[in-house]
Design a protein around this motif. Structure first.
Motif, short mmCIF file in Angstrom:
data_model
loop_
_atom_site.label_atom_id
_atom_site.label_comp_id
_atom_site.label_asym_id
_atom_site.label_seq_id
_atom_site.Cartn_x
_atom_site.Cartn_y
_atom_site.Cartn_z
N VAL A 679 0.83 -1.20 0.00
CA VAL A 679 0.00 0.00 0.00
C VAL A 679 0.87 1.25 0.00
O VAL A 679 0.61 2.22 -0.73
CB VAL A 679 -0.95 -0.01 1.21
N SER A 680 1.92 1.26 0.81
CA SER A 680 2.79 2.43 0.85
C SER A 680 3.46 2.67 -0.49
O SER A 680 3.67 3.81 -0.90
CB SER A 680 3.84 2.25 1.95
N GLY A 681 3.82 1.58 -1.20
CA GLY A 681 4.40 1.75 -2.53
C GLY A 681 3.44 2.38 -3.51
O GLY A 681 3.81 3.24 -4.31
N LYS A 682 2.17 1.97 -3.46
CA LYS A 682 1.15 2.56 -4.32
C LYS A 682 0.92 4.03 -3.98
O LYS A 682 0.78 4.89 -4.87
CB LYS A 682 -0.16 1.78 -4.18
N TYR A 683 0.89 4.33 -2.70
CA TYR A 683 0.68 5.72 -2.28
C TYR A 683 1.85 6.60 -2.74
O TYR A 683 1.65 7.71 -3.26
CB TYR A 683 0.53 5.78 -0.77
N GLN A 684 3.08 6.14 -2.54
CA GLN A 684 4.24 6.93 -2.94
C GLN A 684 4.29 7.10 -4.46
O GLN A 684 4.73 8.15 -4.96
CB GLN A 684 5.51 6.26 -2.43
N LEU A 685 3.85 6.09 -5.20
CA LEU A 685 3.80 6.22 -6.65
C LEU A 685 2.82 7.31 -7.06
O LEU A 685 3.11 8.14 -7.93
CB LEU A 685 3.40 4.88 -7.26
N LEU A 686 1.66 7.32 -6.43
CA LEU A 686 0.65 8.33 -6.78
C LEU A 686 1.16 9.73 -6.49
O LEU A 686 0.99 10.65 -7.30
CB LEU A 686 -0.63 8.04 -5.99
N THR A 687 1.79 9.93 -5.35
CA THR A 687 2.31 11.26 -5.02
C THR A 687 3.45 11.67 -5.95
O THR A 687 3.56 12.85 -6.32
CB THR A 687 2.79 11.29 -3.57
N SER A 688 4.28 10.71 -6.36
CA SER A 688 5.37 11.05 -7.29
C SER A 688 4.83 11.49 -8.64
O SER A 688 5.34 12.42 -9.26
CB SER A 688 6.30 9.84 -7.46
N VAL A 689 3.77 10.82 -9.12
CA VAL A 689 3.17 11.20 -10.40
C VAL A 689 2.55 12.59 -10.31
O VAL A 689 2.69 13.41 -11.23
CB VAL A 689 2.12 10.16 -10.82
N LEU A 690 1.88 12.88 -9.21
CA LEU A 690 1.27 14.20 -9.05
C LEU A 690 2.33 15.30 -9.00
O LEU A 690 2.14 16.38 -9.58
CB LEU A 690 0.42 14.23 -7.78
N GLN A 691 3.45 15.05 -8.36
CA GLN A 691 4.52 16.04 -8.33
C GLN A 691 5.13 16.24 -9.71
O GLN A 691 5.47 17.36 -10.11
CB GLN A 691 5.58 15.62 -7.32
#
Length: 721
Positions: A679-691
Motif C-alpha cells: 500500500v505504501s508503494g502505491k501511495y508513494q507512486l501516486l504522489t510522485s506522479v502528481l509532483q
C-alpha cells in the motif's frame, strides 16, 4: 511555449512511452526487445530498465524519465504504472482545457492577456494538484481506504509474526512484472529464502535493509554461461578478488584490515631521504626487511590468518605473509571494505612508524575463508561473524547471457527497496474543516494512535501525560470512568488503569467504539518476529477498521492551543474551533502502518477511485472537484490494461461493476488474481506522479539543444604569465 502547449507536448511524449511499457504490465505482460546502435540487445519487461535504455531527445521525455528514476531509487517499483497513470492524467487535463477554453478566455481579451491568463491558470492547476496531495489524498486514504488494508503480519499481537506464505505472494506479484514467466517463480523463491536467511532476527530490519540497499552489488555475484536454476545462496561474503597468498587454516581464525602498505617506506610524505653511499642503501633495505618481518610475525602471534588490503602490497609483504601462514587478499574496492566494516565493526589497522613493538588490537573473528571458482573466475569466499542485525549471505545469480543476469540483479535490488518501504510506517497528514450551526464552545480534539502516548510506564508505574491547564466550566463537573487495558512491551506487560476524569480535564475516548469499558490493544513497533507459515491476518468485517491500523484515541480540551507533536506512528489531530463562526479545523497526523498490503489486480486503484468520487461530491471548491475527478478517472487506466485481454465475467466492465456493488453493500472484495502489493508503494507512486505532473504543467518554454555545449577552460598562456 504556453503551459497549455506543454501539456499537449507532454501528452504526446507520454503516449509514446505508454506504448512501450503498456504491453509489459501485469502477469501476462510481454517482453520488449531493444537494440542499440552499438549492437547491444536488451530483452526485458522491467519498465525502469526499458526507459533507461531509451535514447531520448525530447526535453519533456527526459523530465519524465528523470522523475521515474528518482522514484525508483527510493521505492524500487512502479515505472510502468507511473507512465500509464501520468498519461491518463494528461488526457484528463487536456479534455478539461478544451472544454473550458471558451468559457475561461474571452474573445475580446488581447492576445497577450489571453496568454498570461492561460499561464496563470495552469500554474493554478499545478497548485491544486499539490493541494490535493497534501489535503485530500491523505484524508481519503486514512478515513476510507484504510478499512480495506490487509497486513503482511500473521497476528496483531505485541510480537508481530511475519507470514511467510503472504510474503511469498507479495514477492511473486512483484517479480511477475519484471522477470520472464519461466523464471519469476524461481527468482521469487530465491528472494524469499535470502530474506529469511539474512534477516532472521526480531529487530533491526531497517538497519539490514539499508545495508543491503547500499551494498547490493557486493552481496551478489553474476555468473554467465549457466542456467538460471543454478543460482544459489552462499553463507558469508564473496569477494570479487583472488588470494595473493592462500594458506589454509582452521580453529580460531582472525582477520585484519589494512588500507596502506605494511612495508615501511624510506621516508614519509613531505620529507627527504638522502643516501650518500651504497652501504647506506643496503642498510636501509635491511632495516625495512626486518621491520616487515616483525610486523608479519606479530600478526601471526595475534592469530591473524587473513589480511584484507585495499591497496597492492609489495612483494616483500607477500613473501613474509606466506612464511608466517597469513593469507592475503589485495586491491579490495572501497565498497567491499565499507561492507566488511559495517558487518564486523572492524577498523583499519594502523601500524606505528617509529616503534618496534606492534600491538595488533583491531581484529575480527571469521568462520572460514577459502577460494571459490565460478566458471572461469576465482573469488574469495569469506565467512564473517556479524555484529549487526544483518546475517551475511551472498546471492550467486546465474544466466546464459549477461543481460539476463543484470535483469535479475536489478529486480532483486528493487525488491529490497520495495520491502524497505513496506516495513516502515508512512506518515499521513491532512487538514479537515467542519461547521456547526448550533455551536457551543467545546473541547479541542486530540487524537493518538499508540497507547504509549496515552500512558507512560516509568519504573513499573502507569503515569498519564502532562495535562495542560484549562478553564473549568461551572456545572460541568460530572465524573466519567474510563477503563483502559494497555498491552505493550514496557516493564508492566498488562496493566489495568482506572481514572476519574472531570469534564473540564482531558477526556479519553476510543473513537468509533464504545466510550467505556474498552480494551485497547496496540502493536509494538520494535518487536517483529519472523515465522515460517501463518495465515494472512485480515479482519472479517469489511465495515470495520483493519487491525493493521492501531486504535485511535481522542482526548478533549477546552479552548486550549496544542503545539506538541506526536511521536512516530502516532495520529495527532488538533481541532481548533472558532467562537464566532462555529467552524473548526483539524490537523490530523496519521500513518500507513508497516506491512499494509492489498490484493493485486487493480484493487488499490478501484478502491481509491470509488472513494475519491464520493469525496468530491461533497466538496464545494471547483478546483478540488476538477482535480479529484480527473485523478479518480485516471486511476482506472491501470485495471483497464490488466483486464484488457479478459473476456466474460473477467473483463474490466464486469469486474468494475462487481467492485462498485461490493463497496456499496459493504461486502468484502474478492480478487480474481493471486498476489499482494504494498500500500505504501502505491501511495508513494501516486504522489510522485502528481509532483511530476505539477512540474510539467508549469513549463512555459522548452529550449531544445541538439548538441552538448563545449566546455570552456580558463587557461592562461605562458605569454600572459
Amino acid at each position: 511555449m504556453a503551459a497549455e502547449g506543454a501539456v499537449k507536448a507532454a501528452l504526446q511524449v507520454a503516449q509514446a512511452l505508454e506504448t512501450i511499457v503498456s504491453g509489459c504490465v501485469g502477469p501476462e505482460g510481454r517482453q520488449v526487445l531493444c537494440t542499440k546502435p552499438t549492437g547491444e540487445v536488451l530483452l526485458s519487461r522491467d519498465g525502469g530498465r526499458l526507459l533507461a535504455a531509451l535514447h531520448l531527445e525530447h526535453p519533456l521525455a527526459r523530465v519524465m524519465v528523470a522523475c521515474i528514476s528518482s522514484h525508483l531509487r527510493k521505492t524500487g517499483d512502479g515505472a510502468k504504472t507511473f507512465i500509464i497513470f501520468l498519461c491518463h492524467l494528461l488526457r484528463g487535463l487536456e479534455a478539461v482545457a478544451d472544454k473550458e477554453k471558451d468559457s475561461l478566455i474571452s474573445k475580446n481579451i488581447q492576445t497577450h492577456g489571453r496568454y498570461w491568463k492561460t499561464c496563470c491558470r495552469w500554474k493554478f492547476i499545478s497548485q491544486a494538484l499539490l493541494t490535493f496531495q497534501t489535503q485530500i489524498l491523505d484524508c481519503v486514504v486514512d478515513r476510507y481506504l484504510r478499512r480495506h488494508f490487509l497486513s503482511i503480519f500473521s497476528s496483531p499481537t505485541k510480537e508481530r509474526s511475519l507470514c511467510r506464505s503472504s510474503f511469498k505472494l507479495l514477492l511473486e506479484a512483484y517479480f511477475g512484472g519484471r522477470v520472464g514467466r519461466n523464471n519469476h517463480s524461481f527468482i521469487s523463491q530465491l528472494m524469499c529464502d535470502y530474506f529469511f536467511k539474512c534477516m532472521a532476527c526480531e529487530s533491526g530490519l531497517e538497519e539490514a535493509f539499508e545495508l543491503v540497499d547500499d551494498c547490493f552489488g557486493e552481496l551478489s555475484v553474476g555468473v554467465t554461461g549457466l542456467p538460471v536454476s543454478d543460482s544459489r545462496i552462499l553463507a558469508g561474503l564473496v569477494l570479487h578478488r583472488d588470494f595473493s597468498v592462500y594458506c589454509p587454516a582452521g580453529g580460531d581464525i582472525r582477520t585484519a584490515l589494512v588500507t596502506e602498505t605494511i612495508q615501511p617506506l624510506f621516508t614519509t610524505s613531505g620529507s627527504e631521504f638522502i643516501l650518500n653511499s651504497e652501504a647506506q642503501f643496503q642498510t636501509s633495505q635491511l632495516w625495512i626487511m626486518e621491520r616487515t618481518k616483525a610486523i608479519m610475525k606479530s600478526l601471526q602471534n595475534h592469530n591473524v590468518k587473513l589480511l584484507l588490503s585495499s591497496v597492492k602490497q609489495p612483494d616483500l609483504v607477500i613473501y613474509y605473509a606466506e612464511l608466517n601462514g597469513v593469507s592475503v587478499v589485495e586491491c579490495l574496492s572501497s565498497e567491499e571494505i565499507s561492507l566488511i566494516q559495517r558487518i564486523t565493526g572492524l577498523s583499519p589497522l594502523v601500524l606505528p612508524q617509529a616503534s618496534s613493538q606492534y600491538e595488533i588490537s583491531s581484529t575480527a573473528l571469521v568462520k572460514f575463508y577459502k577460494p571459490l571458482v565460478l566458471r572461469s573466475k576465482r573469488y574469495v569466499h569469506l565467512g564473517l561473524i556479524s555484529t549487526c542485525s544483518f546475517i551475511p549471505h551472498c546471492i550467486v545469480l546465474c544466466g546464459p547471457v549477461q543481460g539476463l543476469v543484470e535483469q535479475h540483479e536489478a529486480a532483486l535490488h528493487g525488491a529490497f527497496k520495495m520491502l524497505r518501504q513496506l516495513f516502515k510506517d508512512l506518515d499521513l497528514s491532512y487538514l479537515t474543516q467542519t461547521s456547526d450551526q448550533n455551536y457551543v464552545p467545546s473541547p479541542l480534539i486530540y487524537k493518538n494512535r499508540e497507547s504509549n502516548q496515552l500512558a507512560d510506564t516509568v519504573n513499573g508505574s502507569i503515569q498519564r501525560p502532562h495535562q495542560d491547564p484549562v478553564e473549568k466550566n461551572e456545572g460541568e463537573l460530572a465524573k466519567t470512568h474510563t477503563y483502559l487495558k494497555v498491552y505493550s512491551n514496557s516493564v508492566v506487560p498488562s496493566v489495568e488503569l482506572e481514572t476519574h476524569i472531570f469534564r473540564s480535564t482531558p477526556k479519553v475516548t476510543p473513537a468509533g467504539t464504545q466510550q467505556t469499558d474498552e480494551a485497547l490493544r496496540c502493536l509494538s513497533a520494535n518487536k517483529t518476529r519472523i515465522m515460517d507459515d501463518h495465515d494472512l491476518f485480515i479482519d472479517g468485517d469489511p465495515t470495520t477498521e483493519s487491525t493493521a491500523e492501531n486504535t485511535r484515541i481522542e482526548a478533549s480540551y477546552e479552548n486550549v492551543s496544542i503545539t506538541k507533536m506526536g511521536g512516530k506512528g502516532s495520529m495527532l489531530p488538533v481541532r481548533c474551533k472558532s467562537l464566532e463562526m462555529g467552524t473548526s479545523q483539524s490537523y490530523c497526523f496519521s500513518s500507513i502502518s508497516a506491512g499494509c498490503v492489498l490484493p493485486v489486480g487493480g484493487h488499490f486503484e478501484i478502491l481509491l477511485h470509488y472513494y475519491l468520487l464520493n469525496y468530491v461530491k461533497k466538496c464545494q471548491q471547483s478546483e478540488a472537484i476538477m482535480v479529484g475527478t480527473i485523478i479518480a478517472n485516471a486511476l482506472l487506466g491501470i485495471p483497464k490494461i490488466l483486464y484488457k485481454s479478459k473476456r466474460g465475467n473477467q473483463s474490466f466492465p464486469q469486474v468494475y461493476v462487481r467492485a462498485l456493488h461490493t463497496l456499496q453493500t459493504n461486502q468484502p472484495m474478492v480478487g480474481s488474481q493471486t498476489g499482494l502489493e504494498s500500500v505504501s508503494g502505491k501511495y508513494q507512486l501516486l504522489t510522485s506522479v502528481l509532483q511530476c505532473l505539477a512540474k510539467i504543467v508549469t513549463i512555459d518554454l522548452v529550449i531544445s539543444i541538439k548538441r552538448q555545449p563545449q566546455e570552456v577552460y580558463d587557461q592562461e598562456s605562458e605569454e600572459e604569465l
